[in-house]
Scaffold this active site. Structure first.
Site, PDB file in Angstrom:
ATOM      1  N   ARG A 177       0.836  -1.211   0.000  1.00 45.61           N
ATOM      2  CA  ARG A 177       0.000   0.000   0.000  1.00 45.61           C
ATOM      3  C   ARG A 177       0.870   1.259   0.000  1.00 45.61           C
ATOM      4  O   ARG A 177       0.531   2.259   0.626  1.00 45.61           O
ATOM      5  CB  ARG A 177      -0.963  -0.002   1.186  1.00 45.61           C
ATOM      6  N   SER A 227     -11.236  -2.218   1.834  1.00 49.67           N
ATOM      7  CA  SER A 227     -10.545  -2.626   3.065  1.00 49.67           C
ATOM      8  C   SER A 227     -10.157  -1.393   3.882  1.00 49.67           C
ATOM      9  O   SER A 227      -9.569  -0.452   3.353  1.00 49.67           O
ATOM     10  CB  SER A 227      -9.291  -3.425   2.729  1.00 49.67           C
ATOM     11  N   GLU A 297      -5.648   1.694   6.214  1.00 46.06           N
ATOM     12  CA  GLU A 297      -5.136   2.007   4.881  1.00 46.06           C
ATOM     13  C   GLU A 297      -6.010   3.044   4.189  1.00 46.06           C
ATOM     14  O   GLU A 297      -5.587   3.668   3.217  1.00 46.06           O
ATOM     15  CB  GLU A 297      -5.003   0.757   4.014  1.00 46.06           C
TER      16      GLU A 297
END
Length: 305
Positions: A177, A227, A297
């Site tokens: 990420r 997510s 995230e």
């Protein structure tokens, strides 16, 4: 907010039809959450992006560059200054041999479609990911064993002063990420992907398999950011949250998904505060239960009410 002030500045770079004042950010994020931004700018090409960034810098106007808003939570007080949205006006995608060239605003789904139509494999993992390719590169988006690092060969970007930078794959510093685009606050303008020729039927089979997995495992019918939490080393984050007994936990209109525990969904006009408070509940319970610290995230911007 002085709309005339912003109009005078930004109309030097884009037409008035590309300038939105006091725009609700809830209309521009997949969460359907967020207060208003002072001004939203919708550039049509690289030159307009560069000009807008330079105008923001020259006039000391804070700015944030966004794509499809699929990994973004905007606080309820909105965003002061300018939001530059690179979206459908900069979304051209074309195949050249075994490569695909795409503008940053192209939706991943459209890039996957062009790859499939040209019998090019390597992007199947992105089937169903709702973001634009600029954001996907910034975050090194991935799923089902694939990620952007595996397919990106070069990126055309600009820095916060509006200077163009050309980056090859080995200069992008991809991580989990993460990328040099994100760490250096660069803005993706376009990219080149290098894929592998493959039988069209095989590509379709893999795309269909992954689409079925998504539909079965993710709450696609409810607004979310995808997510919420990063995967902690040595753990499956959804399993941790579920085993901590958090599935279905609700704060206001936000809920830990009953289908996938790493999704927080907007079930009833959730506010950003609802989501952020629920994130803290999840973090605290997972740490209390497993002594594991988890990180988000999702990108959070803007001001509280």
């Amino acid at each position: 907010m002085d709309t005339t002030y912003y109009a005078d500045i930004f109309s030097k770079a884009v037409g008035m039809d590309s300038i939105l004042f006091n725009e609700p950010m809830s209309k521009h994020t997949t969460y359907k959450i967020g207060g208003n931004c002072d001004v939203m700018l919708l550039p049509e090409n690289d030159d307009e992006v560069l000009a807008l960034i330079k105008l923001c810098r020259h006039n000391n106007i804070p700015f944030y560059v966004m794509g499809n808003g699929s990994n973004l939570l905007v606080r309820d007080g909105g965003v002061r200054g300018a939001v530059i949205k690179i979206s459908s006006k900069m979304s051209e995608v074309k195949a050249c041999g075994n490569k695909i060239v795409a503008q940053a605003g192209a939706l991943l789904g459209n890039v996957v479609k062009v790859a499939y139509e040209n019998c090019l494999s390597g992007l199947e993992f992105a089937t169903g990911i709702p973001g634009a390719i600029g954001g996907a590169i910034t975050m090194n988006a991935g799923a089902y064993g694939g990620n952007m690092q595996q397919v990106v060969s070069s990126v055309r970007a600009c820095d916060t002063d509006g200077n163009v930078i050309e980056l090859k794959a080995d200069e992008l510093n991809f991580g989990y990420r993460q990328s040099v685009v994100r760490s250096n606050r660069l803005t993706v303008l376009s990219c080149e992907l290098e894929l592998v020729p493959r039988n069209k039927a095989d590509i379709k089979e893999k795309m269909d398999t992954l689409s079925a997995k998504r539909r079965a495992m993710q709450p696609l019918s409810l607004p979310s950011c995808g997510s919420v939490f990063k995967r902690p080393e040595g753990h499956y984050i959804g399993k941790l949250i579920e085993e901590a007994g958090l599935k279905g936990t609700t704060v206001g209109g936000a809920q830990v998904s009953q289908l996938h525990a790493n999704f927080i969904v907007n079930i009833d006009n959730a506010t950003a505060k609802d989501v952020l408070d629920l994130i803290e509940v999840v973090k605290a319970r997972v740490y209390q239960t497993f002594n594991v610290q988890i990180e988000t995230e999702v990108i959070v911007i803007g001001e509280d009410l």
